[in-house]
Design an enzyme around this catalytic site. Structure first.
Site, mmCIF file in Angstrom:
data_model
loop_
_atom_site.group_PDB
_atom_site.id
_atom_site.type_symbol
_atom_site.label_atom_id
_atom_site.label_comp_id
_atom_site.label_asym_id
_atom_site.label_seq_id
_atom_site.Cartn_x
_atom_site.Cartn_y
_atom_site.Cartn_z
ATOM 1 N N ASP A 34 0.897 -1.795 0.150
ATOM 2 C CA ASP A 34 0.153 0.049 0.130
ATOM 3 C C ASP A 34 1.002 0.608 0.074
ATOM 4 O O ASP A 34 2.004 1.604 0.542
ATOM 5 C CB ASP A 34 -0.412 0.077 1.517
ATOM 6 C CG ASP A 34 -1.836 1.402 1.178
ATOM 7 O OD1 ASP A 34 -2.088 1.752 0.479
ATOM 8 O OD2 ASP A 34 -2.097 1.505 2.803
ATOM 9 N N GLU A 83 -1.673 -1.723 -4.618
ATOM 10 C CA GLU A 83 -2.987 -0.777 -5.098
ATOM 11 C C GLU A 83 -2.578 0.762 -5.750
ATOM 12 O O GLU A 83 -1.855 1.253 -5.858
ATOM 13 C CB GLU A 83 -2.968 -0.206 -3.444
ATOM 14 C CG GLU A 83 -4.251 0.405 -3.140
ATOM 15 C CD GLU A 83 -5.100 0.432 -2.314
ATOM 16 O OE1 GLU A 83 -5.719 1.567 -2.104
ATOM 17 O OE2 GLU A 83 -5.091 0.674 -0.974
ATOM 18 N N ASP A 127 -2.056 1.078 7.732
ATOM 19 C CA ASP A 127 -1.735 0.589 5.832
ATOM 20 C C ASP A 127 -0.764 -0.578 6.647
ATOM 21 O O ASP A 127 -0.784 -1.645 5.148
ATOM 22 C CB ASP A 127 -0.360 1.605 6.222
ATOM 23 C CG ASP A 127 -0.787 2.987 6.698
ATOM 24 O OD1 ASP A 127 -0.830 3.841 5.636
ATOM 25 O OD2 ASP A 127 -0.564 3.663 7.518
#
Length: 161
Positions: free
Chosen positions: A9, A74, A146
């Site tokens: 991410d 992502e 996260d």
């Protein structure tokens, strides 16, 4: 033998990561087991170039340590222009490091990740985190957020195999 997946991410301040092994003896109901998860954090007051160097070096270390078969990432999501530019710079460093290791990532939008984990593309963050915890048989939701997001990206790749 299973497949090791590194989920990322990307962000400049915090890059979340999650590593799972799919199809091994320790697999959960999802068919995957957690290897590790965490964050790479760069201090806000540090010059951007130094922060990007930290991401570069730490991501190299993660790849060398975990030797993933697949990397899932992502896709960039637009929040506000200033933040988007910084995230795009961090994402560029991520793409560079992956290319240096001959790893081509699979990419998922936030909606694809939510859909894969909850069955609902507009799920909220808590629903995704609870799904990560449940699917991986964890006793609690991974922290920080996260890191949980990194695991969510890795699980999405596992489910899409």
């Amino acid at each position: 033998m299973g497949q090791r997946i590194l989920g990322l991410d990307p962000g400049l301040a915090i890059l979340g990561f999650g590593v799972i092994d799919g199809g091994d003896a320790a697999a959960t109901a999802a068919g995957a087991a957690v290897v590790d998860f965490g964050i790479v954090e760069t201090p806000a007051k540090t010059p951007v170039g130094d922060r990007l160097c930290t991401l570069h070096d730490d991501l190299h270390s993660l790849i060398q340590q975990f030797k993933p078969d697949l990397v899932a990432l992502e896709k960039l999501f637009f929040y506000r222009m200033g933040n988007t530019i910084l995230v795009a710079q961090a994402r560029g460093v991520v793409m560079l490091v992956l290319a240096q290791h001959q790893l081509t990532p699979v990419e998922f939008t936030p909606a694809q990740i939510k859909q894969a984990l909850t069955g609902y593309g507009n799920a909220d963050k808590s629903m995704v985190q609870e799904s990560v915890m449940r699917e991986l048989g964890l006793p609690k939701i991974p922290k920080p957020d996260d890191a949980a997001d990194g695991l969510a990206v890795a699980l999405t790749a596992w489910f899409q195999r």
